[in-house]
Design a protein around this motif. Structure first.
Motif, mmCIF file in Angstrom:
data_model
loop_
_atom_site.group_PDB
_atom_site.id
_atom_site.type_symbol
_atom_site.label_atom_id
_atom_site.label_comp_id
_atom_site.label_asym_id
_atom_site.label_seq_id
_atom_site.Cartn_x
_atom_site.Cartn_y
_atom_site.Cartn_z
ATOM 1 N N PRO A 67 0.820 -1.209 0.000
ATOM 2 C CA PRO A 67 0.000 0.000 0.000
ATOM 3 C C PRO A 67 0.850 1.254 0.000
ATOM 4 C CG PRO A 67 -0.012 -1.028 2.162
ATOM 5 C CD PRO A 67 0.666 -1.984 1.240
ATOM 6 N N SER A 68 0.400 2.282 -0.675
ATOM 7 C CA SER A 68 1.133 3.548 -0.715
ATOM 8 C C SER A 68 1.065 4.230 0.642
ATOM 9 C CB SER A 68 0.546 4.472 -1.779
ATOM 10 O OG SER A 68 1.160 5.759 -1.704
ATOM 11 N N LEU A 69 2.196 4.807 1.055
ATOM 12 C CA LEU A 69 2.245 5.576 2.297
ATOM 13 C C LEU A 69 2.290 7.068 2.019
ATOM 14 C CD1 LEU A 69 4.749 3.412 4.401
ATOM 15 C CD2 LEU A 69 2.265 3.203 4.181
ATOM 16 N N GLU A 70 2.113 7.449 0.758
ATOM 17 C CA GLU A 70 2.076 8.866 0.438
ATOM 18 C C GLU A 70 0.843 9.508 1.086
ATOM 19 O OE1 GLU A 70 4.132 11.097 -1.559
ATOM 20 O OE2 GLU A 70 5.361 9.521 -0.694
ATOM 21 N N PRO A 71 0.991 10.710 1.628
ATOM 22 C CA PRO A 71 -0.138 11.353 2.317
ATOM 23 C C PRO A 71 -1.422 11.387 1.495
ATOM 24 C CG PRO A 71 1.872 12.584 2.738
ATOM 25 C CD PRO A 71 2.231 11.519 1.735
ATOM 26 N N ALA A 72 -1.324 11.748 0.215
ATOM 27 C CA ALA A 72 -2.532 11.843 -0.612
ATOM 28 C C ALA A 72 -3.218 10.491 -0.736
ATOM 29 C CB ALA A 72 -2.184 12.392 -1.987
ATOM 30 N N LEU A 74 -3.017 7.955 1.422
ATOM 31 C CA LEU A 74 -3.589 7.589 2.718
ATOM 32 C C LEU A 74 -4.908 8.311 2.961
ATOM 33 C CD1 LEU A 74 -0.407 7.581 4.980
ATOM 34 C CD2 LEU A 74 -1.656 5.607 4.096
ATOM 35 N N VAL A 75 -4.934 9.592 2.643
ATOM 36 C CA VAL A 75 -6.168 10.364 2.815
ATOM 37 C C VAL A 75 -7.276 9.793 1.937
ATOM 38 C CG1 VAL A 75 -7.225 12.608 2.360
ATOM 39 C CG2 VAL A 75 -5.049 12.479 3.592
ATOM 40 N N ARG A 76 -6.933 9.494 0.697
ATOM 41 C CA ARG A 76 -7.948 8.966 -0.223
ATOM 42 C C ARG A 76 -8.472 7.613 0.259
ATOM 43 N NH1 ARG A 76 -5.092 9.274 -4.245
ATOM 44 N NH2 ARG A 76 -4.283 7.139 -4.337
ATOM 45 N N LYS A 77 -7.580 6.724 0.623
ATOM 46 C CA LYS A 77 -7.970 5.355 0.971
ATOM 47 C C LYS A 77 -8.675 5.280 2.318
ATOM 48 C CE LYS A 77 -5.949 0.812 1.932
ATOM 49 N NZ LYS A 77 -4.689 0.047 2.087
ATOM 50 N N ARG A 83 -12.208 1.822 3.183
ATOM 51 C CA ARG A 83 -11.064 0.949 3.425
ATOM 52 C C ARG A 83 -10.420 1.276 4.760
ATOM 53 N NH1 ARG A 83 -8.391 -1.253 -0.857
ATOM 54 N NH2 ARG A 83 -7.146 -2.238 0.805
ATOM 55 N N GLY A 84 -9.546 0.349 5.195
ATOM 56 C CA GLY A 84 -8.711 0.569 6.361
ATOM 57 C C GLY A 84 -7.263 0.400 5.961
ATOM 58 N N GLY A 85 -6.436 -0.066 6.880
ATOM 59 C CA GLY A 85 -5.026 -0.263 6.588
ATOM 60 C C GLY A 85 -4.319 -0.902 7.761
ATOM 61 N N TYR A 86 -3.009 -1.157 7.592
ATOM 62 C CA TYR A 86 -2.268 -1.718 8.725
ATOM 63 C C TYR A 86 -1.374 -0.658 9.346
ATOM 64 C CZ TYR A 86 1.187 -3.215 5.046
ATOM 65 O OH TYR A 86 2.076 -3.301 4.012
#
Length: 288
Positions: A67-72, A74-77, A83-86
């Motif tokens: 998964p991308s860790l770029e701020p944009a 993260l905000v989108r996802k 969605r969530g994330g780890y």
């Protein structure tokens, strides 16, 4: 998260981008209606609200990508998509929000040691945050990316040998001897009638580029369970939900545990939608 090294090298970290962080959208996503100021009550409240609102999940890794860790991204996802994330995603998002609120945040990385025979046997793969509150000399440990029922509900002061209770969860931080120059802290959770080590960390600062490498390793290494095993978690108002492949476990705050096996791919997608509010990508195979 203990895994072996892979035969290829991770991609170079993406170029840093400047993305306006929408604090109002974040607070709306987590359902926080309290004060938006840099004090202990806000830190604890935002931490708990984030944990209950945004599920822990590894669907990107399961689909074959880090998964991308770029701020944009993260905000989108995490804010605008269902969605969530780890840990890398969750705690990076929390750090952005806390900094906008006026807190000072330092990225730390620890070793998950549950079931390990040594505090230093496994690699550092778990991201956590050290948060400083204006006017308070005590730093706080914050972590909305652990996922497990033994994780922190609220941020806690970085103080050794003090028990912290939030609802049904009990935690302690201890320091232990080791060979390094910095104190080694261990987060312990009360489980099964005793204190169980969860993860160990020092206060050595890390930077986002470090997370890029760890994120790629955890998401794409074939020996990492995150690359092949569906793992979804959600803290609720009455307990904790855990989905491991087709097994759904509900741990209630009163200690009762309920487990059931799901029928297959269709049933798993329905549970993700109903219980975790996650719209799983259609192209990702969830049951193997």
């Amino acid at each position: 998260m203990s895994t072996a090294s892979t035969p290829t090298s991770p991609p170079a970290p993406a170029a840093e981008t400047t993305t306006p962080f929408d604090l109002d959208a974040y607070l709306a996503r987590i359902g926080w209606r309290g004060a938006a100021r840099a004090d202990v009550a806000t830190l604890r409240g935002v931490h708990a609200a984030h944990l209950r609102a945004i599920p822990f999940e590894n669907l990107d890794a399961l689909g074959g990508t880090a998964p991308s860790l770029e701020p944009a991204a993260l905000v989108r996802k995490l804010l605008h998509e269902r969605r969530g994330g780890y840990c890398y995603e969750q705690n990076t998002l929390l750090a952005m929000a806390l900094e906008r609120l006026g807190f000072a945040v330092t990225l730390l990385v620890g070793r998950v040691v549950v079931g390990a025979d040594s505090l230093t046997r496994r690699p550092r793969t778990h991201a956590v945050l050290l948060v400083r509150v204006p006017g308070d000399p005590r730093p706080y440990l914050a972590d909305v990316g652990y996922g497990d029922v033994a994780g922190l509900l609220e941020a806690v002061p970085l103080r050794a040998d003090v028990e912290f209770r939030v609802g049904p969860r009990r935690h302690r931080l201890v320091t232990v001897e080791h060979e390094g120059p910095l104190e080694l802290w261990v987060l312990r959770a009360w489980s099964g009638g005793g204190w169980v080590d969860q993860y160990a960390f020092t206060v050595e600062p890390f930077v986002p580029a470090d997370l890029e490498v760890m994120n790629w390793h955890v998401a794409t290494n074939p020996r990492s369970p995150f690359s092949w095993r569906l793992t979804v978690r959600r803290t609720t108002g009455t307990g904790h939900l855990a989905l491991d492949e087709r097994r759904l476990t509900e741990t209630r705050d009163d200690g009762r545990v309920f487990t059931r096996e799901l029928a297959g791919e269709e049933d798993v997608r329905a549970v993700l939608e109903r219980e975790f509010a996650i719209a799983a990508p259609a192209t990702t195979r969830l049951v193997r």
